[in-house]
Scaffold this active site. Structure first.
Site, PDB file in Angstrom:
ATOM      1  CB  ILE A 213      -0.842   0.099   1.301  1.00 16.82           C
ATOM      2  CG1 ILE A 213      -1.499  -1.235   1.659  1.00 16.82           C
ATOM      3  CG2 ILE A 213      -1.877   1.222   1.202  1.00 16.82           C
ATOM      4  CD1 ILE A 213      -1.960  -1.292   3.119  1.00 16.82           C
ATOM      5  CG  HIS A 214       2.972   3.221  -2.924  1.00 18.19           C
ATOM      6  ND1 HIS A 214       2.777   2.097  -3.681  1.00 18.19           N
ATOM      7  CD2 HIS A 214       3.189   4.228  -3.818  1.00 18.19           C
ATOM      8  CE1 HIS A 214       2.875   2.396  -4.966  1.00 18.19           C
ATOM      9  NE2 HIS A 214       3.112   3.682  -5.084  1.00 18.19           N
ATOM     10  NE  ARG A 215      -0.883   4.436  -6.717  1.00 13.95           N
ATOM     11  CZ  ARG A 215       0.210   4.508  -7.469  1.00 13.95           C
ATOM     12  NH1 ARG A 215       0.760   5.672  -7.754  1.00 13.95           N
ATOM     13  NH2 ARG A 215       0.778   3.423  -7.938  1.00 13.95           N
TER      14      ARG A 215
END
Ligand code: UD1
Ligand code: UDP
Length: 374
Positions: A213-215
């Protein structure tokens, strides 16, 4: 030819490895590649590890720009790239993907009339809330050679008029395949030989889920992040399966006390530092399923024939969804849990959509060919 390659964020360093390898293996007499690192990513496990592992030479230039607001970060990059471009003649600049480093390279080079070669051209999410969508539109507009990784990317550019009969800008679109696929093929067996990450984590093939997860819209909205983490916890518990989550620093910085409480209560969700590329490659190959909001990880899941839950509201890699190898769930708890049930109970196919593993070679040959007419 003297080419300036601009990299800055993790996936760009990885993508650059394919072209650098191809140049070193057959074109050193005709191409000198000068690598510029903007410094957008700078932690060892977000940057240096990829140079070491993928055999990329140290950058000739490092702007050391670091993190910041979009305008501030991009402005520093434009200024630094401009200075380098003015320091000697370059026959072209190579830009990857859609980060602020890409945008900065495009702005600096276009003002100095240096031809722009954009790798991963033509991708669109049609969501201008994404900073990446803005970066890629601007970069495509300013590019001379647009290297599209898929037919969809070519079609997107056609829609935007890049194939107009009288394109006075002499832009050229080439469907070359995906340099990330070149890398995945090249490094799959290397990862299996060199990495002991699965042993270290006591994981069995197909016995875990890999998640990233990084958006920004997932990390910067605590409720969206909570929905995602709750879904990971729920799936881990229900199936009694470990969920391995190598955490991007952006995401780690955004974890609230509430998120940490959720995670502390579930040891099956394993929060780790970012993996190296080889570790990630091995983990992708052996995962039961991949859950991600990353563009690159979606594709690598597909390359290694792993079903994928795409925790975004849309994707640029529409082929993956069209072939039912991925399901878009946004950051919606119930949609994520439902998609897991669906993907673990149906047969998924993975046709070859991302080229033949020789994208880098095609890119170099096109650049040389086009240069011979200049
Ligand atoms: C950037 C790209 C995104 C890409 C991603 C790949 C833009 C607008 N976004 O997002 O398209 O998918 O890289 O990973 O260019 N940080 C560190 N150490 C680092 C790097 C970042 O701690 O080495 C932290 C900082 O708090 C920083 C935050 O992560 O503010 C975000 O970094 P930034 O490069 O601005 O954006 P990414 O989210 O990494
Ligand atoms: N990656 C990695 N370690 C990790 C997570 C990702 O090496 O812990 C690699 C992954 O294999 C892929 C690339 O980073 O090659 C994807 O980058 P990222 O997800 O940061 O950005 P995006 O592709 O969304 O722009």
């Amino acid at each position: 030819m003297h080419l300036l390659t601009v990299i800055g964020a993790r996936p760009q360093i990885i993508k650059a490895a394919a072209l650098n390898r191809a140049i070193r293996n057959g074109y050193v007499d005709r191409i000198t590649e000068h690598i510029l690192h903007t410094g957008q990513h700078y932690d060892t496990d977000m940057s240096q590890v990829f140079f070491d592992e993928l055999g990329i030479p140290q950058p000739e230039y490092n702007l050391g720009v670091g993190s910041g607001l979009h305008g501030e970060q991009t402005a520093k990059m434009i200024s630094g790239i401009e200075e380098v471009l003015m320091s000697r003649p370059f026959d072209g600049i190579i830009l990857y993907g859609d980060t602020n480093s890409t945008l900065a390279g495009a702005v600096a080079a276009s003002k100095l009339h240096v031809p722009i070669f954009h790798i991963e051209a033509g991708l669109r999410s049609y969501n201008r809330n994404m900073p990446e969508e803005i970066n890629r539109i601007v970069c495509d507009q300013l590019s001379t050679l647009l290297f599209a990784p898929t037919q969809t990317a070519v079609d997107n550019l056609r829609e935007e008029g890049f194939f107009a009969e009288h394109d006075t800008l002499h832009r050229k679109v080439v469907n070359c395949g995906d340099v990330m696929y070149d890398n995945s093929i090249h490094f799959a067996s290397v990862a299996a030989q060199r990495c002991d990450i699965m042993n270290r984590l006591s994981l069995q093939p197909e016995g875990y889920i890999l998640a990233t997860i990084h958006r920004d819209n997932n990390t910067d909205d605590p409720q969206r992040l909570e929905q995602i983490l709750s879904a990971l916890v729920s799936i881990a518990r229900k199936d009694n399966i470990p969920v391995v989550l190598p955490l991007h620093p952006r995401t780690r910085n955004k974890l609230t006390a509430q998120h940490l409480r959720l995670l502390d209560n579930e040891p099956l969700v394993m929060i780790l530092e970012p993996f190296s590329y080889l570790e990630m490659t091995l983990m992708e190959q052996n995962a039961k399923l991949v859950m991600t909001d990353s563009g690159g990880v979606q594709k690598e899941a597909f390359f290694f024939e792993r079903p994928c839950i795409i925790m975004r509201s849309e994707t640029e890699w529409v082929e993956i969804v069209q072939h039912k190898a991925g399901i878009i769930t946004d950051a919606d708890y119930q949609r994520i849990v439902d998609a897991y049930a669906q993907l673990t109970h149906c047969h998924v196919s993975f046709p070859p959509l991302f080229g033949d593993g020789h994208a880098a070679e095609k890119i170099i040959q096109t650049i040389l060919h086009e240069n011979s007419y200049r």
